[in-house]
Enzyme design. Structure first.
Site, mmCIF file in Angstrom:
data_model
loop_
_atom_site.group_PDB
_atom_site.id
_atom_site.type_symbol
_atom_site.label_atom_id
_atom_site.label_comp_id
_atom_site.label_asym_id
_atom_site.label_seq_id
_atom_site.Cartn_x
_atom_site.Cartn_y
_atom_site.Cartn_z
ATOM 1 N N TYR A 146 62.128 -33.933 -32.785
ATOM 2 C CA TYR A 146 61.245 -33.801 -31.625
ATOM 3 C C TYR A 146 61.639 -32.575 -30.813
ATOM 4 O O TYR A 146 62.803 -32.410 -30.461
ATOM 5 C CB TYR A 146 61.344 -35.074 -30.781
ATOM 6 C CG TYR A 146 60.489 -35.111 -29.534
ATOM 7 C CD1 TYR A 146 59.336 -34.358 -29.411
ATOM 8 C CD2 TYR A 146 60.833 -35.925 -28.462
ATOM 9 C CE1 TYR A 146 58.555 -34.399 -28.276
ATOM 10 C CE2 TYR A 146 60.055 -35.987 -27.312
ATOM 11 C CZ TYR A 146 58.924 -35.227 -27.221
ATOM 12 O OH TYR A 146 58.152 -35.274 -26.082
ATOM 13 N N CYS A 147 60.662 -31.711 -30.529
ATOM 14 C CA CYS A 147 60.876 -30.525 -29.680
ATOM 15 C C CYS A 147 61.971 -29.656 -30.306
ATOM 16 O O CYS A 147 61.899 -29.317 -31.484
ATOM 17 C CB CYS A 147 61.200 -30.967 -28.254
ATOM 18 S SG CYS A 147 61.314 -29.632 -27.048
ATOM 19 N N LEU A 148 63.006 -29.282 -29.549
ATOM 20 C CA LEU A 148 64.081 -28.467 -30.114
ATOM 21 C C LEU A 148 64.792 -29.188 -31.251
ATOM 22 O O LEU A 148 65.343 -28.548 -32.152
ATOM 23 C CB LEU A 148 65.114 -28.122 -29.032
ATOM 24 C CG LEU A 148 64.683 -27.210 -27.897
ATOM 25 C CD1 LEU A 148 65.868 -26.867 -27.024
ATOM 26 C CD2 LEU A 148 64.035 -25.963 -28.419
#
Length: 578
Positions: A313-315
């Site tokens: 998720y995300c980074l």
């Protein structure tokens, strides 16, 4: 490297651009000046923005055609009807019927005309560097959003009406709200109401599980099964280290972790440590190799002889893609499939966050981080507020301080306030490698002095973008279709970077689009994809779970999770650190 007996990580990774352990004598004055400037500019480099505005202004003076267009617009707006100027409206707070009577119609008309004029003036000026024109346009947009008549007591008809009906009680309550927030922000007084209602380990982040591995970067949680049988392949979830992991394990009704466990998956979750000053020298490669790399090894020991479904998720998704490419290069990839949630791999079109990243601004940021050894959580929170100032700042200002209406706490807002820090070295390397140089997408990111390439990834992918994402714009997430030639299922859901991902079954007003490009399939540009793929109603979670299930082998007996001394039960200890 890691000393496994003492469980202490010794960091040896170096980078010429990273924040030094001890600033050399010649650099100390430069760091001191930048640190002083940042206190007055909120961490924004005045040199970078001065150059941008100078570039824009000089070229505007030289563009007679643009000046003529601005003059024509000024004359048109001087006699325009509301309908004409409405084309410039992007503040939906100005669209109600209460804005039609005088004088509010006049306030609205003048503001929208001003907005339209400045939008024309700061776009498509010949000769201006694209990065500079984007910076100017963003800065002017912040200024214009601050000037909206919806933000002020005497120009907002809703506030005037509420004040008259309540004899000013809304302003009294709004003042109380403002003082409470000042006390909480600057005097470090806790928000007792919110904390009494939502508390980690009591009513959020409560899915049963056990920390089964821990080092100086992360805790690894394995969740207890709720079904008699589970899919053979475990799921390893990699959240971003700029957030607490429990956004994926909020309340029981909207916990992604509980959803997967109840569907028969063995779920592991990484809980990143909230960095302190002593972690200032932790680098991006440490997060890759000694963070995610050791978590993968721990999962393999707990579930031997099985491939892993990686979810980032995300980074965390960016880091997962790095790890997949790195391990494929080393011929030891553990993955059977990858899921990337609002995660970018090509940063060439990464949205407004790129406006804060160039050599000049990174130099100031490195000086600021050198003071504490990390990026303060307030800096990251402030950046996200600027990206959506109209909604996160000004709408809240009106609602809570002028109308006197408190926003009721919920689990997502509680998580959002539970911010984290980032180590100085890692953050500097991440911004330079990904945002400034786009090294991951271009095959120039070095691991062990050798480049990694996303094209080496040999497993199918499920990629999720969110329509209103200001952190990872979906068009940027979609670029992975140009980097990896494997089966890629791309899903676009409504909502933003966080709310679009937390989309549990039964959540109202959820829609999504989904299609799969096969390994030998034809690439569709983002807009063509958006136009061609049909819309579906409901949560996207079941669709994704079915995709995971289809790429899993036979069902096996559920894997019970026993206490692992000396580690704590879920949610662990790192998630509680402030």
């Amino acid at each position: 490297m890691i000393n496994h007996e003492s469980n202490v990580i010794e960091y040896t990774y170096t980078d010429q651009h990273a924040v030094p352990d001890d600033v050399s004598e010649p650099l100390k004055p430069d760091y001191a000046i930048n640190q002083l400037l940042s206190q007055f500019t909120g961490g924004i480099d005045p040199v970078a923005y001065s150059l941008a505005f100078t570039d824009w202004f000089i070229h505007l003076l030289l563009s007679l055609g643009k000046q003529q267009a601005l003059l024509d617009l000024t004359l048109t707006n001087a006699s325009a009807t509301n309908t004409h100027v409405d084309e410039a409206a992007s503040d939906n707070r100005l669209t109600g019927a209460e804005w039609q009577p005088w004088p509010y119609a006049l306030y609205r008309q003048n503001y929208l005309a001003l907005r339209q004029w400045w939008q024309l003036a700061t776009r498509d000026v010949p000769g201006v560097e694209k990065h500079h024109i984007d910076m100017v346009n963003f800065s002017v947009r912040q200024w214009l959003e601050a000037l909206s008549p919806a933000n002020y007591l005497f120009t907002n008809p809703k506030v005037i009406q509420k004040t008259m009906e309540s004899a000013g009680a809304n302003l009294v309550k709004g003042t109380d709200n403002l003082l409470e927030d000042i006390q909480q922000q600057y005097l470090n007084e806790s928000d007792e109401v919110s904390q009494d209602r939502y508390k980690v380990g009591e009513n959020i982040a409560v899915t049963p599980g056990q920390v089964v591995f821990k080092n100086n970067l992360l805790e690894l949680i394995q969740y207890s099964p709720t079904t008699d049988e589970v899919c053979a392949e475990p799921v390893l979830v990699v959240p971003a280290w700029i957030m607490k992991y429990y956004i994926l394990d909020l309340s029981p009704h909207n916990s992604l972790v509980k959803f997967l466990v109840d569907k028969g998956h063995t779920v592991f979750m990484i809980s990143w440590k909230n960095p302190q000053h002593e972690d200032h020298n932790v680098g991006l490669m440490d997060y890759l190799k000694h963070g995610l790399g050791e978590a993968i090894e721990a999962v393999q020991k707990r579930v031997p002889d099985q491939r892993i479904n990686g979810v980032g998720y995300c980074l965390g998704g960016t880091l997962l893609a790095m790890a997949a490419a790195w391990l494929e290069r080393e011929k030891r990839s553990p993955f059977c499939a990858l899921t990337l949630l609002a995660a970018q791999t090509d940063f060439s079109d990464a949205g407004d966050l790129r406006l804060f990243i160039d050599e000049s601004q990174l130099s100031m940021l490195e000086a600021v981080m050198a003071k504490n050894g990390y990026l303060p959580k307030e800096s990251m929170a402030g950046t996200f507020v600027m990206l959506r100032a109209n909604y996160l700042l000004w709408a809240r200002w009106v609602k809570e301080y002028l109308l006197g209406e408190r926003q009721h706490p919920n689990d997502l807002l509680t998580w959002n306030k539970d911010a984290t820090r980032m180590p100085a070295r890692m953050h500097a390397e991440y911004l330079r490698q990904c945002y400034l140089h786009n090294s991951l997408a271009s095959g120039q990111l070095m691991v062990d002095d050798k480049p990694i390439a996303l094209a080496d990834i040999q497993v199918p992918l499920f990629v999720v973008g969110t329509a209103k994402d200001h952190v990872a714009p979906w068009q940027s997430v979609y670029k992975i279709n140009l980097l990896i030639d494997k089966d890629i299922t791309f899903l676009l859901t409504n909502g933003g970077h966080n709310a679009g991902i937390i989309s549990e079954p039964g959540h109202p007003h959820r829609v999504y689009q989904i299609s799969t490009r096969k390994e030998d399939g034809t690439y569709l540009p983002p807009q063509a994809w958006l136009d061609e793929v049909p819309m579906k109603e409901g949560s996207w979670w079941p669709e994704w779970q079915q995709w995971l299930e289809a790429r899993s082998g036979a069902m096996v007996p559920a894997r019970e999770v026993e206490p692992v001394k000396p580690f704590p039960a879920a949610p662990g200890e790192y998630v509680l650190a402030q």
